[in-house]
Design a protein around this motif. Structure first.
Motif, PDB file in Angstrom:
ATOM      1  N   MET A   8      19.625 -31.951  28.038  1.00 40.48           N
ATOM      2  CA  MET A   8      19.493 -31.739  26.598  1.00 40.48           C
ATOM      3  C   MET A   8      20.257 -32.835  25.859  1.00 40.48           C
ATOM      4  O   MET A   8      21.335 -33.236  26.271  1.00 40.48           O
ATOM      5  CB  MET A   8      20.037 -30.361  26.227  1.00 40.48           C
ATOM      6  N   SER A   9      19.699 -33.316  24.772  1.00 37.90           N
ATOM      7  CA  SER A   9      20.339 -34.338  23.951  1.00 37.90           C
ATOM      8  C   SER A   9      21.476 -33.734  23.138  1.00 37.90           C
ATOM      9  O   SER A   9      21.435 -32.574  22.749  1.00 37.90           O
ATOM     10  CB  SER A   9      19.332 -34.959  22.995  1.00 37.90           C
ATOM     11  N   ARG A  10      22.458 -34.583  22.871  1.00 38.19           N
ATOM     12  CA  ARG A  10      23.622 -34.173  22.098  1.00 38.19           C
ATOM     13  C   ARG A  10      23.260 -34.074  20.612  1.00 38.19           C
ATOM     14  O   ARG A  10      22.551 -34.911  20.062  1.00 38.19           O
ATOM     15  CB  ARG A  10      24.732 -35.212  22.294  1.00 38.19           C
ATOM     16  N   LEU A  11      23.744 -33.036  19.973  1.00 39.05           N
ATOM     17  CA  LEU A  11      23.583 -32.841  18.537  1.00 39.05           C
ATOM     18  C   LEU A  11      24.325 -33.955  17.806  1.00 39.05           C
ATOM     19  O   LEU A  11      25.490 -34.228  18.095  1.00 39.05           O
ATOM     20  CB  LEU A  11      24.145 -31.472  18.147  1.00 39.05           C
ATOM     21  N   LEU A  12      23.645 -34.623  16.879  1.00 38.77           N
ATOM     22  CA  LEU A  12      24.289 -35.669  16.089  1.00 38.77           C
ATOM     23  C   LEU A  12      25.068 -35.052  14.936  1.00 38.77           C
ATOM     24  O   LEU A  12      24.661 -34.028  14.385  1.00 38.77           O
ATOM     25  CB  LEU A  12      23.240 -36.636  15.536  1.00 38.77           C
ATOM     26  N   THR A  13      26.161 -35.700  14.567  1.00 40.54           N
ATOM     27  CA  THR A  13      26.922 -35.242  13.399  1.00 40.54           C
ATOM     28  C   THR A  13      26.142 -35.611  12.136  1.00 40.54           C
ATOM     29  O   THR A  13      25.245 -36.457  12.154  1.00 40.54           O
ATOM     30  CB  THR A  13      28.314 -35.898  13.342  1.00 40.54           C
ATOM     31  N   ASP A  14      26.509 -34.996  11.020  1.00 38.27           N
ATOM     32  CA  ASP A  14      25.865 -35.313   9.743  1.00 38.27           C
ATOM     33  C   ASP A  14      25.993 -36.799   9.424  1.00 38.27           C
ATOM     34  O   ASP A  14      25.030 -37.431   8.972  1.00 38.27           O
ATOM     35  CB  ASP A  14      26.462 -34.479   8.607  1.00 38.27           C
ATOM     36  N   ASP A  15      27.187 -37.370   9.672  1.00 39.89           N
ATOM     37  CA  ASP A  15      27.394 -38.800   9.416  1.00 39.89           C
ATOM     38  C   ASP A  15      26.513 -39.655  10.308  1.00 39.89           C
ATOM     39  O   ASP A  15      25.952 -40.666   9.851  1.00 39.89           O
ATOM     40  CB  ASP A  15      28.862 -39.180   9.621  1.00 39.89           C
ATOM     41  N   GLU A  16      26.369 -39.284  11.565  1.00 40.42           N
ATOM     42  CA  GLU A  16      25.514 -40.040  12.482  1.00 40.42           C
ATOM     43  C   GLU A  16      24.052 -39.990  12.032  1.00 40.42           C
ATOM     44  O   GLU A  16      23.356 -41.005  12.057  1.00 40.42           O
ATOM     45  CB  GLU A  16      25.641 -39.507  13.908  1.00 40.42           C
ATOM     46  N   VAL A  17      23.612 -38.824  11.601  1.00 46.37           N
ATOM     47  CA  VAL A  17      22.229 -38.691  11.127  1.00 46.37           C
ATOM     48  C   VAL A  17      22.028 -39.573   9.901  1.00 46.37           C
ATOM     49  O   VAL A  17      21.051 -40.330   9.825  1.00 46.37           O
ATOM     50  CB  VAL A  17      21.872 -37.223  10.817  1.00 46.37           C
ATOM     51  N   GLU A  18      22.921 -39.499   8.940  1.00 46.46           N
ATOM     52  CA  GLU A  18      22.796 -40.304   7.718  1.00 46.46           C
ATOM     53  C   GLU A  18      22.772 -41.794   8.054  1.00 46.46           C
ATOM     54  O   GLU A  18      21.971 -42.555   7.483  1.00 46.46           O
ATOM     55  CB  GLU A  18      23.938 -40.001   6.739  1.00 46.46           C
ATOM     56  N   ARG A  19      23.620 -42.219   8.969  1.00 51.09           N
ATOM     57  CA  ARG A  19      23.656 -43.630   9.377  1.00 51.09           C
ATOM     58  C   ARG A  19      22.333 -44.047  10.024  1.00 51.09           C
ATOM     59  O   ARG A  19      21.794 -45.112   9.739  1.00 51.09           O
ATOM     60  CB  ARG A  19      24.833 -43.855  10.332  1.00 51.09           C
ATOM     61  N   GLN A  20      21.816 -43.173  10.888  1.00 51.86           N
ATOM     62  CA  GLN A  20      20.546 -43.476  11.565  1.00 51.86           C
ATOM     63  C   GLN A  20      19.392 -43.559  10.560  1.00 51.86           C
ATOM     64  O   GLN A  20      18.486 -44.372  10.716  1.00 51.86           O
ATOM     65  CB  GLN A  20      20.238 -42.403  12.611  1.00 51.86           C
ATOM     66  N   LEU A  21      19.417 -42.730   9.530  1.00 52.36           N
ATOM     67  CA  LEU A  21      18.330 -42.705   8.556  1.00 52.36           C
ATOM     68  C   LEU A  21      18.332 -43.917   7.630  1.00 52.36           C
ATOM     69  O   LEU A  21      17.347 -44.161   6.936  1.00 52.36           O
ATOM     70  CB  LEU A  21      18.359 -41.416   7.740  1.00 52.36           C
ATOM     71  N   GLU A  22      19.412 -44.701   7.645  1.00 47.81           N
ATOM     72  CA  GLU A  22      19.435 -45.926   6.843  1.00 47.81           C
ATOM     73  C   GLU A  22      18.303 -46.864   7.256  1.00 47.81           C
ATOM     74  O   GLU A  22      17.782 -47.613   6.431  1.00 47.81           O
ATOM     75  CB  GLU A  22      20.792 -46.621   6.958  1.00 47.81           C
ATOM     76  N   SER A  23      17.917 -46.819   8.527  1.00 51.72           N
ATOM     77  CA  SER A  23      16.818 -47.673   8.999  1.00 51.72           C
ATOM     78  C   SER A  23      15.481 -46.924   9.014  1.00 51.72           C
ATOM     79  O   SER A  23      14.488 -47.438   9.539  1.00 51.72           O
ATOM     80  CB  SER A  23      17.138 -48.222  10.396  1.00 51.72           C
ATOM     81  N   LEU A  24      15.460 -45.724   8.453  1.00 44.88           N
ATOM     82  CA  LEU A  24      14.249 -44.900   8.373  1.00 44.88           C
ATOM     83  C   LEU A  24      14.068 -44.403   6.936  1.00 44.88           C
ATOM     84  O   LEU A  24      14.271 -43.220   6.639  1.00 44.88           O
ATOM     85  CB  LEU A  24      14.357 -43.704   9.338  1.00 44.88           C
ATOM     86  N   PRO A  25      13.682 -45.289   6.020  1.00 42.25           N
ATOM     87  CA  PRO A  25      13.638 -44.902   4.607  1.00 42.25           C
ATOM     88  C   PRO A  25      12.621 -43.816   4.271  1.00 42.25           C
ATOM     89  O   PRO A  25      12.739 -43.177   3.215  1.00 42.25           O
ATOM     90  CB  PRO A  25      13.294 -46.218   3.893  1.00 42.25           C
ATOM     91  N   ASP A  26      11.645 -43.570   5.144  1.00 40.43           N
ATOM     92  CA  ASP A  26      10.654 -42.524   4.887  1.00 40.43           C
ATOM     93  C   ASP A  26      11.196 -41.123   5.174  1.00 40.43           C
ATOM     94  O   ASP A  26      10.547 -40.137   4.831  1.00 40.43           O
ATOM     95  CB  ASP A  26       9.404 -42.729   5.760  1.00 40.43           C
ATOM     96  N   TRP A  27      12.359 -41.036   5.790  1.00 34.55           N
ATOM     97  CA  TRP A  27      12.886 -39.769   6.283  1.00 34.55           C
ATOM     98  C   TRP A  27      14.085 -39.318   5.473  1.00 34.55           C
ATOM     99  O   TRP A  27      14.850 -40.115   4.962  1.00 34.55           O
ATOM    100  CB  TRP A  27      13.275 -39.914   7.758  1.00 34.55           C
ATOM    101  N   ARG A  28      14.240 -37.961   5.393  1.00 36.15           N
ATOM    102  CA  ARG A  28      15.401 -37.370   4.707  1.00 36.15           C
ATOM    103  C   ARG A  28      15.882 -36.162   5.502  1.00 36.15           C
ATOM    104  O   ARG A  28      15.130 -35.573   6.284  1.00 36.15           O
ATOM    105  CB  ARG A  28      15.050 -36.979   3.280  1.00 36.15           C
ATOM    106  N   VAL A  29      17.122 -35.810   5.284  1.00 38.37           N
ATOM    107  CA  VAL A  29      17.703 -34.629   5.917  1.00 38.37           C
ATOM    108  C   VAL A  29      17.326 -33.405   5.097  1.00 38.37           C
ATOM    109  O   VAL A  29      17.360 -33.434   3.864  1.00 38.37           O
ATOM    110  CB  VAL A  29      19.244 -34.751   6.007  1.00 38.37           C
ATOM    111  N   ASP A  30      16.976 -32.340   5.793  1.00 40.08           N
ATOM    112  CA  ASP A  30      16.632 -31.085   5.124  1.00 40.08           C
ATOM    113  C   ASP A  30      17.071 -29.939   6.028  1.00 40.08           C
ATOM    114  O   ASP A  30      16.350 -29.548   6.938  1.00 40.08           O
ATOM    115  CB  ASP A  30      15.129 -31.016   4.849  1.00 40.08           C
ATOM    116  N   GLY A  31      18.284 -29.444   5.802  1.00 41.52           N
ATOM    117  CA  GLY A  31      18.775 -28.271   6.510  1.00 41.52           C
ATOM    118  C   GLY A  31      18.770 -28.358   8.024  1.00 41.52           C
ATOM    119  O   GLY A  31      18.149 -27.532   8.668  1.00 41.52           O
ATOM    120  N   GLY A  32      19.404 -29.362   8.589  1.00 43.44           N
ATOM    121  CA  GLY A  32      19.480 -29.470  10.039  1.00 43.44           C
ATOM    122  C   GLY A  32      18.223 -30.028  10.685  1.00 43.44           C
ATOM    123  O   GLY A  32      18.013 -29.914  11.889  1.00 43.44           O
TER     124      GLY A  32
END
Length: 102
Positions: free
Chosen positions: A1-25
């Motif tokens: 199983m993959s490790r759960l990313l922290t909120d900061d890690e997700v936000e950092r990863q989404l910097e290179s994915l402008p079409d994507w946003r966080v929505d409740g986990g």
């Protein structure tokens, strides 16, 4: 199983994915294709990528708009698998000239 990313890690990863946003986990994209047949072709390509990764998004199609939701249920949120699939989906969207709504 993959490790759960922290909120900061997700936000950092989404910097290179402008079409994507966080929505409740989860990470979410709403892509608008040029027309309905192209939206279906895009979904078909996404299905092949998801099957290759054995990691499947929730997909909702409304005319030419494709809404995708990624999360790793076993981990309880976003993992690197979700980010990798988001990159593949964004690449496919660019190929078929689908753009983020909004």
């Amino acid at each position: 199983m993959s490790r759960l990313l922290t909120d900061d890690e997700v936000e950092r990863q989404l910097e290179s994915l402008p079409d994507w946003r966080v929505d409740g986990g989860r990470i979410v994209a709403e892509l608008e294709a040029p027309d309905f047949p192209t939206a279906i072709t895009l979904v078909d390509e996404i299905a092949l990528e998801a099957e290759d990764m054995n990691h499947h998004p929730d997909i909702d199609i409304r005319w030419r708009t494709v809404r995708l939701v990624l999360t790793t249920h076993d981990a309880g949120g976003v993992t690197q698998l979700d980010v990798e699939l988001a990159h593949r989906i964004s690449d496919a969207a660019a190929k078929w000239k689908a753009r983020a709504r909004g």
